[in-house]
Design an enzyme around this catalytic site. Structure first.
Site: not given
Length: 445
Positions: A214, A216, A345, A351, A386
């Protein structure tokens, strides 16, 4: 907020009325469509460096060129800055671009070609070539109506044979680079062979895309399939239905697989040989997850899952395919990083660590594999529309969409087009690059 109210607010904020009230409204971007010309207008070439004379013959079959003094609107400006060798010469940038800026069509392309500063021995030339980054990143922020600006560095020995530059120019001078803005791409002096058809530059290649069920990943598989590749779609067994749908749509094959499994590289190699009769030519490490928490509140499980899927798996699968002979010489390795890995972030230490590691993967493997003709590059997506961004709080989503020079979110296909550019045989001179697909973020690194 109910979905109906959220939808109404979305329409209001993204309306012409909101634009008149000062809310930035992005220009509809001109993206690639089969059968349409790469640009919707002519190209002007400027500069007196060593590559300018060879650009027109290289692209003349598919592009129209006009003189800079012509009044007609133009779709692209290409300036050869390789001839700028001392600070006093930088006025050439002003001399060429200033008269052209009001003659640009919507979604125009500006490309500056310079000499890779790290490879230049002369002090003055190194200084001025490095200064080109400040120019292109700044002019990209001044452009309006979906126009973009990029800098391409070529090796000092690049002169008469520009074939290694062709795939990069064709990518940047087209709708395939719609959401790529303010970027720097380095191209070596290696010569390249053009594909039989630029509409099918991956014809006959075997490509692997992880996380292909699904989002990208699915669009990456579709674009590689569109460009002629035989695509092996990889995702976890639990995503089997979506994986099968993607594989069927691209007329490829599906491989349910946990990319963190110790034998993942062996299974990929075996599948490529059994189902497609050859070695892997292209591997795209797209599989990834987020498990966001402030570091003080994060548990070991969240950290390890993100670490193992986003970074350990790409490193070990690449190593495994090299060791077992499953990756062909002249192959392509493409990682998917993130703007989080470049600028960081809050709440994403796990991440961002892994996505910065993907940039490290590119830096390390690209040098190691150069002798085999294997290129290693990565994309770093910014705000891409998305299902995940659709679920964001309304205010966060609308601000995030507009924090780039194009004042809008990108599409998954924008990431896929950039990966397909890296994957092409004609991009053999392009390695060691991480290109941000972010519309040129206005904040952060």
């Amino acid at each position: 907020m109910s979905s109906s109210n959220k939808g109404l607010l979305d329409q209001v904020v993204n309306s012409g009325l909101a634009g008149k009230l000062g809310v930035p409204q992005g220009e509809p971007l001109r993206r690639y469509k089969k059968g349409e010309p790469a640009l919707d207008g002519p190209v002007v070439i400027g500069g007196e460096g060593r590559v300018a004379a060879g650009i027109k013959p290289l692209l003349s079959n598919d592009y129209q060129f006009i003189d800079g003094g012509t009044d007609a609107k133009r779709a692209a400006l290409v300036f050869d800055a390789t001839g700028i060798t001392k600070p006093e010469d930088l006025h050439q940038l002003f001399d060429f671009f200033n008269p052209q800026m009001r003659k640009l069509l919507p979604c125009a392309r500006l490309v500056v070609i310079g000499t890779t500063p790290e490879l230049v021995k002369d002090r003055d030339e190194h200084i001025v070539q490095r200064s080109l980054e400040g120019f292109t990143r700044s002019v990209a922020k001044e452009l309006r109506r979906g126009a973009t600006a990029q800098l391409v560095y070529v090796a000092p020995e690049t002169s008469s044979d520009l074939t290694g530059l062709e795939s990069t120019l064709r990518f940047l001078l087209s709708g395939k680079s719609a959401f790529v803005d303010g970027q720097v791409i380095r191209v070596s002096a290696d010569a390249s062979a053009a594909p039989e058809s630029w509409d099918a530059p991956l014809a006959g290649k075997i490509a692997v895309v992880t996380g292909a069920a699904r989002g990208i990943g699915a669009d990456i598989a579709k674009v590689l399939g569109r460009d002629g590749a035989k695509v092996i779609c990889v995702d976890i067994p639990a995503a089997g239905e979506g994986l099968a749908e993607t594989a069927n749509e691209v007329k490829g094959s599906s491989l349910p697989l946990d990319v963190t499994a110790p034998d993942a590289a062996e299974k990929i190699k075996a599948h490529a040989e059994e189902r497609h009769g050859g070695k892997v030519d292209i591997i795209v490490h797209n599989a990834g997850v987020t498990r966001d928490k402030l570091l003080a509140n994060m548990d070991e499980g969240r950290w390890n899952m993100v670490q193992n899927i986003n970074l350990v798996a790409p490193v070990r699968i690449t190593e495994g395919l090299l060791q077992n002979g499953g990756l062909a010489d002249g192959g392509r390795v493409v990682g998917v990083s993130s703007m989080a890995g470049i600028s960081g972030n809050r709440g994403q230490t796990n991440y961002a660590t892994t996505k910065a590691g993907v940039v490290g993967l590119v830096d390390s493997f690209s040098e190691e594999l150069a002798d085999k003709g294997i290129t290693v590059n990565a994309v770093a997506p910014g705000f891409i529309e998305t299902a995940m961004t659709d679920a964001m709080p309304f205010g966060t989503r609308e601000v995030g969409r507009r924090l780039n020079s194009l004042a809008q979110g990108g599409r998954t296909v924008d990431v896929a087009e950039t990966i397909a550019y890296f994957a092409g045989n004609a991009s053999n001179a392009v390695t060691g690059n991480t290109v941000r697909v972010c519309g040129q973020n206005l904040l952060g690194a």
